[in-house]
Design an enzyme around this catalytic site. Structure first.
Site, mmCIF file in Angstrom:
data_model
loop_
_atom_site.group_PDB
_atom_site.id
_atom_site.type_symbol
_atom_site.label_atom_id
_atom_site.label_comp_id
_atom_site.label_asym_id
_atom_site.label_seq_id
_atom_site.Cartn_x
_atom_site.Cartn_y
_atom_site.Cartn_z
ATOM 1 N N SER A 209 0.732 -1.483 0.168
ATOM 2 C CA SER A 209 0.131 0.218 0.067
ATOM 3 C C SER A 209 1.140 0.693 -0.045
ATOM 4 O O SER A 209 1.916 1.757 0.514
ATOM 5 C CB SER A 209 -0.719 0.107 1.277
ATOM 6 O OG SER A 209 -1.335 1.183 1.395
ATOM 7 N N TYR A 237 -1.540 0.051 10.401
ATOM 8 C CA TYR A 237 -2.193 -0.845 9.117
ATOM 9 C C TYR A 237 -0.673 -0.090 8.500
ATOM 10 O O TYR A 237 0.283 -0.563 7.899
ATOM 11 C CB TYR A 237 -3.074 -0.069 8.945
ATOM 12 C CG TYR A 237 -3.038 -0.613 7.254
ATOM 13 C CD1 TYR A 237 -3.695 -1.531 6.616
ATOM 14 C CD2 TYR A 237 -2.620 0.711 5.975
ATOM 15 C CE1 TYR A 237 -4.046 -1.943 5.404
ATOM 16 C CE2 TYR A 237 -3.125 0.288 4.418
ATOM 17 C CZ TYR A 237 -3.369 -1.512 4.313
ATOM 18 O OH TYR A 237 -3.749 -1.218 3.098
#
Length: 386
Positions: A209, A237
């Site tokens: 990501s 995350y």
């Protein structure tokens, strides 16, 4: 005099190295410039990803993939679902490694019905895998390796981003973002090395990501419980995604050329996936207000498909290794090579992440070397009931 000068120079270098090492070891977070740069990259990708990827076709054309076996985690929804479907329609043998096996079987039936009359039945199977259980990862790997067949591509696609949720821990005692996004895929990648060697040239594709750009990893506080940093879902995350890049970089360096395994991280872009279910209502509304900027799951799958099938990927990975580039290959959402975050270039931290990860998933420090040599390696999470 020359000898004295050389000695002084060496002393200065050692002092500089010691100072630098001490500074890196004591680092407790990103500097404000790194933090700002990371958020700039995130905003830039969101605003311009569609323009940057305008040269790509959707869906992405794939070559015939007969005799090509691919394992895809998290393939019942979002990017993983599109990746599995398109690979299968191109002739690949696709293994859906998922927690919800019923949903996977239902999907296969739907795809087979839609594909009927267009060619041979799709070659897809389902195997159970729960990334919140390291014992499940070991069982999956043992079951697959026992087939003694080749594995050409492992796509570590599954991930979680529990936005706004309180901190949660797996049954193994690890923070859930760190386990699902990094620890479990890392264990899976290492344990499947024997099958990947049999499928050489093969690839490990980690769906990462752009959020790794704002991530930070403290190897002494992987669960973010020490109090040095306040836990938020963003911290969990982004840190897990950075840890994945760092681990991938060391794995990339440790795999010898003769093993024939390429390690690649990819960014799918900003994608409308099931992650949106966990977003605050106001952010969900923003997603629906700016559909032009957000990729569909099909568009988000392009970088994974590219990394899994493009014939130039192995050559690119070997070039990075020959140039002693500190980070593994990273493919952006426009299917072009890009540079990972500044923090990911910190080799000292990357090797600490490597060592800590192997310790956390219950593998010996020389697991990769032994598996490459054809030896058996025991994991402490093996032969356990959940």
């Amino acid at each position: 005099m020359a000898s004295s000068s050389s000695s002084e120079s060496n002393n200065d270098e050692r002092e500089t190295t010691t100072t630098t090492t001490s500074f890196k070891s004591n680092k407790t977070g990103l500097g404000w410039m790194e933090w700002l740069r990371g958020w700039f990259y995130l905003a830039y990708e969101m605003l311009f990803q569609r323009i940057m990827a305008s040269h790509l076709q959707n869906p992405m054309p794939l070559p015939p993939l007969n005799d090509f076996t691919c394992i895809i985690t998290g393939s019942t929804s979002g990017i993983g679902r599109e990746t599995a479907r398109q690979l299968a329609e191109s002739g690949a043998h696709v293994v859906m490694a998922v927690r919800n096996t019923k949903a996977a079987h239902d999907l296969i039936q739907k795809w087979q019905d839609e594909w009927s009359g267009r060619g041979l039945p799709l070659n897809i199977e389902v195997m159970e895998l729960d990334l919140l259980s390291l014992a499940s990862v070991v069982r999956f790997s043992e079951a697959w390796n026992a087939r003694s067949g080749p594995l050409h591509v492992l796509i570590n696609n599954a991930g979680i981003f529990s936005i706004g949720e309180p901190q949660k821990f797996s049954k193994d005692g690890y923070e859930e973002h760190m386990q699902v996004n990094h620890l479990a895929p890392a264990l899976l990648s290492v344990l499947l090395l024997p099958s990947l060697i049999r499928g050489s040239p093969s690839r490990i594709v980690n769906v990462n990501s752009i959020m790794h750009q704002v991530g930070f990893v403290d190897t002494e506080d992987m669960n973010v419980t020490s109090g040095k940093r306040k836990f938020t879902s963003l911290v969990g995350y982004s840190g897990s995604k950075l840890a994945q890049v760092m681990f991938s970089s060391v794995l990339h360096k440790k795999l010898p050329a003769e093993a024939g395994i390429s390690v690649v991280c990819v960014s799918p872009g900003i994608v409308q996936t099931n992650v949106a279910r966990d977003l605050p209502k106001i952010v969900q509304a923003a997603y629906h207000l700016i559909p032009y900027f957000i990729f569909s799951a099909e568009e988000g799958s392009r970088s994974s498909l590219f990394a899994a099938t493009d014939p130039q990927i192995p050559e690119y990975c070997e070039m990075l290794k020959a140039d002693e580039w500190p980070v593994s290959a990273f493919i952006s959402q426009d299917c072009r090579p890009t540079n990972a975050s500044e923090e990911s270039h910190n080799l000292e931290t990357s090797y600490r992440v490597w060592e800590k990860t192997l310790q956390m998933v219950g593998l010996p420090s020389d697991a990769v070397e032994r598996l490459i040599e054809g030896e058996d390696v025991d994991c402490k999470y093996g032969a356990r009931d959940d």
